[in-house]
Motif scaffolding. Structure first.
Motif, mmCIF file in Angstrom:
data_model
loop_
_atom_site.group_PDB
_atom_site.id
_atom_site.type_symbol
_atom_site.label_atom_id
_atom_site.label_comp_id
_atom_site.label_asym_id
_atom_site.label_seq_id
_atom_site.Cartn_x
_atom_site.Cartn_y
_atom_site.Cartn_z
ATOM 1 N N ALA A 170 82.319 7.230 -39.297
ATOM 2 C CA ALA A 170 81.016 6.626 -38.636
ATOM 3 C C ALA A 170 81.264 6.601 -36.999
ATOM 4 N N HIS A 173 81.014 10.091 -35.684
ATOM 5 C CA HIS A 173 79.607 10.412 -35.481
ATOM 6 C C HIS A 173 78.800 9.981 -34.166
ATOM 7 N N TRP A 174 78.821 8.336 -34.521
ATOM 8 C CA TRP A 174 77.971 7.586 -33.767
ATOM 9 C C TRP A 174 78.711 6.743 -32.590
ATOM 10 N N LEU A 191 78.777 -0.225 -36.923
ATOM 11 C CA LEU A 191 79.315 1.089 -37.419
ATOM 12 C C LEU A 191 79.301 1.234 -38.821
ATOM 13 N N ARG A 194 76.064 0.941 -40.411
ATOM 14 C CA ARG A 194 75.170 2.020 -40.249
ATOM 15 C C ARG A 194 75.665 3.102 -41.382
#
Ligand code: ARG
Length: 559
Positions: A170, A173-174, A191, A194
Motif C-alpha cells: 500500500a 502504491h499510495w 494505508l 485503504r
C-alpha cells in the motif's frame, strides 16, 4: 500485626483448617456488634450442626486476652471485639514510619514473575480495547514489585504476519515518506485500511511477495518495516508515559522467528506432531480441545508457534516462578491449548503459566473497536478525559494553580480507574461522566479525599504525634481497621491477579475517612484527641497514595 490472622489462629474447629477460617473473617457492618466476625454458616455442613450452635460452642472455647477482649455469639456469627487502643497505636506507628513502603513486603523475594501485557500490534490502531491489558498488566507489575518479586514486563509485539506485506505494498502504491513521517501511526493505519478496501488481486499477490521479502531478510523491505515499527513504538510510548506504564522487554513475535525450529524439533521428537491436511498439528481431542496448529501446509508458523517459542525463551532466560499473560478472554482457547502443549512436552513449569483474562471495554454511545469500521483510539479517550477533568476543575475551583497538571492527574486517573474498578472478567461500558464523578466510586473521589486530608495537615502546621492511650470512637475505629487491612488486600489482590481489590479498597478507605471527617472536628479538637485525628488523617493520606500509586495514579495536593 495481622489481627485477622491472630484471631483465626485461635479459633479451633475440628476438621477445618486455619487457612479456611482466615479468609472467612469479615468486618461486621457496624462495630457495635464487633470489630471482626466469623460467619459460621459455611461450617454447618461439615460439622452437621446449626450455625447458631457452632458459634455458641466456639465462643465457649475461645480464650480472650489483651488483644481480643470480648467474644460473643449472635445468630450464627462469632463476633470479636479487639483492644482498639492497641490496634490504633500499632497501625498509626507503622504507617507513619514506613510511609511510601507501607503495605510492601518480601513475600516475593527470590522469585521472578514475567508479565506479558499491552502487547501492541505494529501499524495497527492502539485502541480502547487495549486499555484493560495495559492498565491491569501495569498494575500487577507494580503490585508484585511492591511485594518483593522481581518482575519482567514484556510487550509481546504483534510484529509478524502477512499484513506487513500488505502495508508495504500500500505504501509503495499510495504513500510517501513525508506524509507517513508526519501522520505517524494514523497515516500507516489509513494505508492499511485503504489496502483492505481497494486492493485487487494484483496487489494481493504483490503483498505476498513483500511479505516473503521481509521474511527472507531483504534490506529494502525490512527498512520500511522497521520504520513503521519505530513510528508505532514512538507513538505508544507517549501513551505509556501518560499512563505510567513501563516494560523491560519488547521481544515480540518477530523476535521468535528464528527460535521456533528447536521447539518444533522437540515436538516432533516427542511424537506430538501429527500431519493433518498437509499441516502440522498437536492433537488435543483427548482434552476436549480443537487441535493446536503448529505449521500451516505452506510451512508458515502461527501465533501459537511463536508463543510456544516465547514461553521456552522466557523460562530459559528468566527462570520465572510465574509467567502471566494479560490478554482478553477471547483468547481463552489459545492459552488453554498453548499451556496443554507445553505440559504434554513434559515441562513441569507448564503449571506456572497463567492466563489472566479480562472483559471487553466499550464506550457508552455503543462505539467499539472493529477491524475496518470505527476505531476508538485510546489516545483520544485519554485526552478527552483530561479535557473534561479540566472543565470540572475550572467549574469547581477556578482559583486553583497548576490546573493543567491537576487535570492530567485526574483525567488519566479516571481512565485507569474506570478500567480497573470492576472485576477484570466483566465487560465494561466506559462512561466519561461516571468515571469523572466526584461522588461515585471513582479515582476522582479518592483523589479529592486526599486533597481534603492534605489541606487538614497543612492547616494544622504541627508535627504529627501519636498519643499512647487514646480510645478511638466508632468512626475512627472504622478507619483504623481499614488502614490495618491494606497489607492483606494487597496479598489477596496479587493472589487473584485482581487490581480491582486495591481500587475498591481505596474507595472504602476514602468513604470511611470522609464519614469520620464529617462527624468529627479535627483542627479545633484538643490535646490527645487532636493529635490522634491528625495522625489518622496523615496515615489515611499516605495509605491512599500508596494504593493509587500501585494502580499508576498520581495524587494532586489540591483539587
Ligand atoms: N498482540 C496480540 C493481540 O493483539 C496479543 C498478544 C498477547 N500475548 C501473547 N503472548 N500472545 O491479540
Amino acid at each position: 500485626m495481622d489481627y485477622k490472622k491472630y484471631i483465626a489462629q485461635r479459633i479451633k474447629i475440628q476438621g477445618v483448617e486455619e487457612q479456611e477460617i482466615y479468609p472467612n473473617i469479615v468486618f461486621p457492618p457496624n462495630s457495635e456488634m464487633g470489630d471482626y466476625a466469623l460467619p459460621c454458616f459455611k461450617f454447618a455442613k461439615v460439622l452437621r450442626k446449626s450455625p447458631v450452635m457452632i458459634a455458641e460452642t466456639l465462643k465457649e472455647r475461645y480464650k480472650t486476652d489483651e488483644i481480643v477482649t470480648e467474644v460473643s455469639a449472635v445468630n450464627g456469627y462469632l463476633n470479636f471485639k479487639i483492644n482498639k487502643v492497641g490496634l490504633a497505636t500499632e497501625v498509626l506507628n507503622k504507617i507513619l514510619s514506613e510511609k511510601e513502603s507501607y503495605g510492601s513486603s518480601k513475600v516475593g523475594a527470590g522469585k521472578t514473575i514475567c508479565i506479558d501485557y499491552s502487547s501492541v500490534n505494529i501499524a495497527k490502531p492502539f485502541h480502547i480495547g487495549h486499555l484493560s491489558t495495559t492498565v491491569i498488566g501495569s498494575s500487577l507489575y507494580k503490585l508484585f514489585s511492591f511485594l518483593g518479586y522481581k518482575v519482567v514486563g514484556i510487550n509481546h509485539l504483534g510484529d509478524y504476519g502477512t499484513q506487513f506485506g500488505k502495508l508495504i505494498c500500500a505504501y509503495k502504491h499510495w504513500g510517501n515518506a513525508e506524509d507517513v513521517e508526519k501522520g505517524g501511526i494514523h497515516a500507516i493505519n489509513d494505508l492499511y485500511v485503504r489496502f483492505n478496501n481497494e486492493a485487487d488481486s494484483q496487489m494481493e499477490s504483490e503483498a505476498r511477495q513483500y511479505f516473503r521479502l521481509i521474511e527472507s531478510g531483504d534490506k529494502g523491505a525490512n527498512e520500511i518495516f522497521e520504520w513503521f515499527k519505530s513510528l508505532t513504538l514512538k507513538y505508544v510510548q507517549g501513551i505509556y508515559d501518560k499512563l505510567n506504564v513501563k516494560f523491560d522487554s519488547f521481544a515480540g513475535e518477530r523476535f521468535f522467528s528464528d527460535k521456533m525450529q528447536p521447539v518444533i524439533d522437540e515436538l516432533r521428537a516427542k511424537n506430538l506432531l501429527k500431519e493433518s491436511d498437509g499441516a502440522q498439528i498437536v492433537d488435543l481431542e483427548k482434552y476436549g480441545m480443537p487441535p493446536c496448529l503448529i505449521l500451516r501446509s505452506d510451512g508458515a508458523s502461527l501465533y501459537a508457534t511463536r508463543d510456544l517459542a516465547a514461553a521456552y525463551y522466557r523460562k530459559n532466560t528468566y527462570d520465572f516462578y510465574k509467567c502471566l499473560y494479560v490478554v482478553a478472554y477471547q483468547q481463552n482457547l489459545h492459552f488453554q491449548q498453548l499451556f496443554k502443549v507445553i505440559e504434554l512436552m513434559g515441562n513441569k513449569w507448564a503449571k506456572d503459566l497463567v492466563h489472566v483474562p479480562y472483559g471487553m471495554v466499550s464506550l457508552e454511545d455503543g462505539a467499539m473497536s472493529t477491524r475496518k469500521g470505527k476505531v476508538v483510539w485510546l489516545e483520544d479517550v485519554i485526552n478527552k478525559c483530561i479535557e473534561k477533568a479540566y472543565n470540572v476543575i475550572e467549574e469547581k475551583n477556578p482559583e486553583l494553580e497548576n490546573k493543567d497538571e491537576i487535570a492530567e492527574k485526574v483525567g488519566v486517573g479516571a481512565v485507569i480507574f474506570g478500567a480497573l474498578y470492576n472485576n477484570k472478567i466483566k465487560d465494561i461500558v466506559f462512561s466519561y461522566d461516571k468515571v469523572l464523578s466526584f461522588e461515585g466510586e471513582t479515582s476522582v473521589y479518592v483523589q479529592y479525599t486526599c486533597a481534603r486530608a492534605n489541606s487538614v495537615i497543612n492547616k494544622s502546621g504541627v508535627k504529627t504525634k501519636i498519643p499512647e492511650n487514646y480510645q478511638p470512637n466508632c468512626a475512627e475505629t472504622e478507619v483504623i481497621k481499614q488502614l490495618a487491612d491494606f497489607t492483606d488486600t494487597l496479598l489477596d489482590s496479587a493472589e487473584k491477579y485482581e487490581p480491582s481489590y486495591i481500587a475498591r479498597y481505596a474507595v472504602d478507605l476514602a468513604q470511611k475517612y470522609n464519614k469520620f471527617y464529617i462527624e468529627n472536628k479535627i483542627l479545633t479538637a484538643e490535646g490527645d484527641m487532636k493529635d490522634f485525628r491528625l495522625a489518622l488523617t496523615e496515615a489515611t493520606l499516605q495509605t491512599l497514595k500508596n494504593a493509587l500509586s500501585l494502580l499508576g495514579i498520581g495524587v494532586p495536593n489540591k483539587m
